[in-house]
Design a protein around this motif. Structure first.
Motif, PDB file in Angstrom:
ATOM      1  N   PHE A  43       0.815  -1.225  -0.014  1.00 56.24           N
ATOM      2  CA  PHE A  43      -0.062  -0.043  -0.063  1.00 56.24           C
ATOM      3  C   PHE A  43       0.699   1.337  -0.040  1.00 56.24           C
ATOM      4  O   PHE A  43       1.851   1.074   0.599  1.00 56.24           O
ATOM      5  N   LEU A  97      10.932 -13.258   1.614  1.00 58.62           N
ATOM      6  CA  LEU A  97      11.268 -12.786   0.282  1.00 58.62           C
ATOM      7  C   LEU A  97      12.721 -12.833   0.104  1.00 58.62           C
ATOM      8  O   LEU A  97      13.653 -12.213   0.563  1.00 58.62           O
ATOM      9  N   ARG A 102      23.129  -7.824  -7.464  1.00 52.60           N
ATOM     10  CA  ARG A 102      23.983  -8.095  -8.815  1.00 52.60           C
ATOM     11  C   ARG A 102      25.234  -8.760  -8.828  1.00 52.60           C
ATOM     12  O   ARG A 102      25.813  -9.446  -9.711  1.00 52.60           O
ATOM     13  N   ASP A 144       5.668 -12.356   2.398  1.00 51.10           N
ATOM     14  CA  ASP A 144       5.006 -12.758   1.224  1.00 51.10           C
ATOM     15  C   ASP A 144       3.826 -13.831   1.396  1.00 51.10           C
ATOM     16  O   ASP A 144       3.868 -14.705   0.915  1.00 51.10           O
ATOM     17  N   GLU A 157       3.939  -5.768   2.871  1.00 52.80           N
ATOM     18  CA  GLU A 157       4.725  -5.247   3.204  1.00 52.80           C
ATOM     19  C   GLU A 157       4.100  -4.140   4.486  1.00 52.80           C
ATOM     20  O   GLU A 157       3.010  -3.919   4.184  1.00 52.80           O
TER      21      GLU A 157
ATOM     22  N   PRO B  75       5.256   2.809  -0.643  1.00 57.43           N
ATOM     23  CA  PRO B  75       6.137   1.533  -0.308  1.00 57.43           C
ATOM     24  C   PRO B  75       7.534   1.162  -0.749  1.00 57.43           C
ATOM     25  O   PRO B  75       7.717   2.110  -1.759  1.00 57.43           O
ATOM     26  N   THR B  76       8.256   0.646  -0.196  1.00 59.22           N
ATOM     27  CA  THR B  76       9.663   0.549  -0.520  1.00 59.22           C
ATOM     28  C   THR B  76       9.826  -0.626  -1.946  1.00 59.22           C
ATOM     29  O   THR B  76      10.443  -0.359  -2.879  1.00 59.22           O
ATOM     30  N   LEU B  77       8.760  -1.323  -2.061  1.00 61.43           N
ATOM     31  CA  LEU B  77       8.684  -2.433  -3.409  1.00 61.43           C
ATOM     32  C   LEU B  77       7.492  -1.716  -4.126  1.00 61.43           C
ATOM     33  O   LEU B  77       6.502  -1.536  -3.700  1.00 61.43           O
ATOM     34  N   PRO B  79       5.626  -2.400  -8.230  1.00 66.68           N
ATOM     35  CA  PRO B  79       5.530  -3.584  -9.208  1.00 66.68           C
ATOM     36  C   PRO B  79       6.276  -3.022 -10.601  1.00 66.68           C
ATOM     37  O   PRO B  79       6.279  -1.694 -10.992  1.00 66.68           O
ATOM     38  N   LEU B  82       4.769  -0.983 -13.472  1.00 62.19           N
ATOM     39  CA  LEU B  82       4.527   0.569 -13.529  1.00 62.19           C
ATOM     40  C   LEU B  82       5.798   0.888 -14.389  1.00 62.19           C
ATOM     41  O   LEU B  82       5.891   2.091 -14.894  1.00 62.19           O
ATOM     42  N   LEU B  94      21.496  -2.596 -13.879  1.00 62.05           N
ATOM     43  CA  LEU B  94      21.647  -3.550 -12.548  1.00 62.05           C
ATOM     44  C   LEU B  94      21.524  -3.080 -11.536  1.00 62.05           C
ATOM     45  O   LEU B  94      21.514  -3.466 -10.463  1.00 62.05           O
ATOM     46  N   LEU B  97      17.270  -3.225  -8.070  1.00 62.15           N
ATOM     47  CA  LEU B  97      17.139  -4.498  -7.559  1.00 62.15           C
ATOM     48  C   LEU B  97      15.594  -4.972  -8.105  1.00 62.15           C
ATOM     49  O   LEU B  97      14.684  -4.364  -7.676  1.00 62.15           O
ATOM     50  N   ILE B  99      12.925  -8.491  -8.117  1.00 62.09           N
ATOM     51  CA  ILE B  99      12.583  -9.242  -7.127  1.00 62.09           C
ATOM     52  C   ILE B  99      11.591  -9.950  -7.696  1.00 62.09           C
ATOM     53  O   ILE B  99      10.500  -9.424  -7.890  1.00 62.09           O
ATOM     54  N   ASP B 101       8.290 -12.439  -6.503  1.00 60.71           N
ATOM     55  CA  ASP B 101       7.799 -12.916  -5.280  1.00 60.71           C
ATOM     56  C   ASP B 101       7.110 -14.126  -5.664  1.00 60.71           C
ATOM     57  O   ASP B 101       7.519 -14.910  -6.760  1.00 60.71           O
ATOM     58  N   ARG B 102       6.638 -14.929  -4.678  1.00 59.10           N
ATOM     59  CA  ARG B 102       6.307 -16.330  -4.596  1.00 59.10           C
ATOM     60  C   ARG B 102       5.487 -16.666  -5.821  1.00 59.10           C
ATOM     61  O   ARG B 102       5.297 -18.033  -6.205  1.00 59.10           O
ATOM     62  N   HIS B 103       4.661 -15.646  -6.366  1.00 61.34           N
ATOM     63  CA  HIS B 103       3.975 -15.950  -7.442  1.00 61.34           C
ATOM     64  C   HIS B 103       4.575 -15.603  -8.764  1.00 61.34           C
ATOM     65  O   HIS B 103       3.779 -15.521  -9.876  1.00 61.34           O
ATOM     66  N   ARG B 105       5.446 -12.590  -9.900  1.00 60.41           N
ATOM     67  CA  ARG B 105       5.343 -11.440 -10.320  1.00 60.41           C
ATOM     68  C   ARG B 105       6.661 -10.791  -9.748  1.00 60.41           C
ATOM     69  O   ARG B 105       7.216 -10.842  -8.702  1.00 60.41           O
ATOM     70  N   LEU B 107       8.748  -7.489  -8.714  1.00 60.92           N
ATOM     71  CA  LEU B 107       8.769  -6.242  -7.938  1.00 60.92           C
ATOM     72  C   LEU B 107      10.145  -5.864  -7.905  1.00 60.92           C
ATOM     73  O   LEU B 107      11.202  -6.297  -8.281  1.00 60.92           O
ATOM     74  N   TYR B 109      12.766  -2.881  -5.984  1.00 65.55           N
ATOM     75  CA  TYR B 109      13.075  -2.023  -4.651  1.00 65.55           C
ATOM     76  C   TYR B 109      13.239  -0.635  -5.403  1.00 65.55           C
ATOM     77  O   TYR B 109      14.397  -0.364  -5.941  1.00 65.55           O
ATOM     78  N   VAL B 116       5.280   5.581  -9.097  1.00 72.88           N
ATOM     79  CA  VAL B 116       4.194   5.430  -7.865  1.00 72.88           C
ATOM     80  C   VAL B 116       3.293   6.451  -7.628  1.00 72.88           C
ATOM     81  O   VAL B 116       2.188   6.455  -7.801  1.00 72.88           O
TER      82      VAL B 116
END
Lengths: 441, 441
Positions: A43, A97, A102, A144, A157, B75-77, B79, B82, B94, B97, B99, B101-103, B105, B107, B109, B116
């Motif tokens: 959020f 997570l 790098r 996660d 988060e 948020p820090t993370l 999508p 965007l 590089l 960062l 990332i 996620d478990r699905h 998708r 993200l 940082y 956003v």
């Protein structure tokens, strides 16, 4: 001086209840413009929501500092190596997570920070003279969740206050645990919440002794079983011993056949977990070699506890506890603004500006609804935002020299002359003036 | 009342300069126990360091609020989608960062948050009436530097104030830009810094107009070229026009053959970048469809600027600007404590306690060195921590009814009777009392 007017504030309220919201807090936080969902379980906090979050942080901070805990700040990303050392790297599963940087070194987005705090302490201090140490931080964490839901109450988060204590003996460590217990109860009390402390299982943090703190609410995910006397124990000054020996168990610990409380005295309720504290001895200090030499030369593992409050979750939990069909009903101590000011006729704008300036001079955090909306729209918005007090200027009352005041939670109305009003509102708010001080130079 | 005593505070100072530190700020931050390196380019902020960080945040926040900017929190993370939409996902390389996620998708940082904020605004507001909007947040960011160095000045996880403005016209947008420019200069000034604003290239943020703000310091990574008159322009109240038309260029923009400043008037210096502001029109609003209808019905892309201050980097930059061979020399406004109190003989402990209590009652943030160390050790530690004032209680002066006061930066010493001392120190500190207020309930 900047006047907080809705016309220049960022209050993107939604007309209709958002379809993704299944709980009151999720609905009202989205609808009143406190948060926006950026991606599943993550959020963005809009200005109105951030003010609440900051006030909750301030209360927690003050109560932690009052017991001598020291604030510091761990990073959000932690090296996987620390988690391998404690043995938790494999335990945590997909909720943690994991990130390759790098150089292909593995980082984790901390779901908690036992390892980082143990690492800080073991690298810094060799002497028994440095203890006891009680360190905490308020930092974003990530878990996660496979199915994020209920808005900020089960997001991915989330903001957590997590604290870690280091003592030389188990006895000293348990005294620290009791101090934190008391600070937690005081923090929740100051947020206007009735919170039940219950004996809990220790889960992935581990250890031998643990309490959860729950807000009783129908939308809670946990089942609680406790002696009804606890409903009356949540008083501002209390002793931890008031809670000892009284039956209070979370679902996993409750065994009906062993429960000593007669059925007519047993409360069975739903709860939202807002805090969790653990005493776990040397579970982390032993594998991670966090040891010190005592005065007499003997080397011991540090005795630890860890203590968590879900800061962002609390925002949701408070709304679950305090709302009606028209919107939120904030407790004064954490309301985004203490008072909402509105004038119902455009002719009263100069009068409203004057009242605003007097309120601001008195230190009352005021949001002024100054947009050209109908009275009905203004009333509906004010009720949704849930500011504890509403001051309504209308021509009718103006002729009588009156300001109308509505108390959001009770619906009670008062009519005051201006000076009388200022004295009254100051009395209502004076213990809760925190944010205004740091916002202006 | 809790007394901030070194014996119960967490001050893990190092005896020797840490070998990994090649700059003064990195050295002193590690050595004085402000930070600890958790893993390459990622730091834990210990209590002493966090106090400085919080004070810098407070100053920035106050100056942003003073120009009507509204604080929120992204948020820090974020999508990845965007970033794909704005076209920057592939640009960033590089350093960003990424990332899964478990699905599965993706993200990222956030290294910055243009996307956003555009997303927040385009989803919320359709009407021209909502503008201008100037939104900011103070949040942790991540850039995966290939070679993190200089401690917090080129770390990977860093704290940034980043702000984003949304206007209906280019003209309005440039007025906002000037307001932020002024707020930035005031913020740096309040931190005791002399900062040079220079015309800059726009780099990966893009756009057509940009300034960098640099602290002049020998250890700076950037080369600066500017007219010497700027050295005298950094005054508390100034006009943005004072800086216009005066030559000031970062390396990449400086062309010796086109420089209008005579050589004897041209300053060539090293600088540490602490702020960077951009005006970039519709670079983001066009691809991301952040548009509104004007009053007359025409649809326009929002005109944007973005504005960044390196909050954690500033801690290092201030130390680069203010230190000597014995340690840090904090400006009062951001010192972790305003005053260090020490008693040189154990017999003076009750007297020190009394002085501490009087200071605390007066709102002076005081750190009391109460450990059984030699006078020499106490002096060395106090000089390293760099608190602006030191109050020294010794038997010799006690007999005369005197408290000795040393001003850290100048080495000046004064001898005062207690009441006289309290009046004097209050006068020195009274404009800088911020943190103490929110720390105690």
């Amino acid at each position: 001086m900047i006047r907080m007017k809705t016309s220049s504030y960022f209050l993107p309220d939604l007309r209709d209840a958002p379809s993704e919201a299944t709980t009151a807090s999720h609905r009202w936080m989205l609808q009143s413009g406190m948060i926006q969902s950026t991606v599943s379980g993550i959020f963005t906090w809009l200005p109105l929501g951030l003010r609440v979050l900051e006030k909750i942080k301030t209360i927690i901070r003050q109560e932690q500092n009052a017991i001598g805990a020291l604030e510091m700040l761990a990073p959000t990303l932690q090296p996987a190596t620390l988690w391998q050392e404690s043995g938790r790297y494999d335990d945590y599963g997909l909720e943690m997570l994991r990130i390759n940087d790098r150089h292909d070194r593995v980082l984790v987005y901390g779901p908690t920070a036992e390892e980082v705090f143990v690492d800080v302490v073991r690298r810094c201090v060799q002497s028994y003279k440095s203890f006891p140490l009680n360190l905490y931080n308020i930092q974003w964490k990530f878990r996660d969740e496979i199915r994020p839901r209920f808005g900020v109450m089960r997001g991915r988060e989330f903001l957590m206050k997590d604290g870690y204590s280091f003592d030389l003996t188990e006895k000293a460590s348990k005294i620290t645990y009791r101090n934190v217990f008391r600070a937690y109860m005081r923090s929740f009390y100051r947020m206007g919440l009735s919170v039940i402390p219950l004996q809990a299982t220790t889960g992935p943090i581990g250890g031998d002794f643990s309490h959860e703190f729950h807000v009783v609410a129908q939308t809670g995910e946990s089942a609680l079983y406790y002696d009804a006397v606890l409903d009356d124990r949540n008083v501002p000054r209390f002793e931890v011993s008031d809670f000892q020996g009284i039956y209070a168990m979370v679902d996993e610990k409750h065994a009906p056949e062993q429960c000593p409380v007669p059925l007519n005295q047993l409360r069975v309720a739903r709860g939202i977990e807002v805090g969790h504290i653990f005493h776990f001895g040397d579970k982390y200090s032993a594998p991670m070699n966090a040891q010190v030499f005592l005065k007499e030369g003997r080397k011991v593992n540090l005795q630890m506890g860890s203590y968590g409050i879900g800061v962002s979750r609390l925002v949701g939990a408070v709304i679950e506890a305090f709302h009606d069909e028209r919107g939120i009903q904030w407790p004064i101590s954490i309301a985004p603004f203490s008072l909402g000011l509105m004038h119902l006729q455009e002719s009263l704008e100069p009068e409203a500006a004057h009242v605003y300036d007097r309120l601001q001079a008195a230190g009352i955090e005021t949001l002024w609804e100054d947009r050209p909306l109908s009275s009905g729209e203004k009333f509906a918005l004010m009720d949704m935002w849930g500011l504890p007090f509403q001051a309504i200027l209308s021509e009718k009352n103006h002729h009588k020299g009156h300001i109308e005041v509505k108390i959001r939670r009770t619906g009670e109305r008062h009519f005051f002359a201006l000076e009388e009003f200022l004295q009254w509102i100051l009395l209502q708010c004076k213990e809760h003036i925190t944010l205004a001080i740091i916002e202006t130079s």
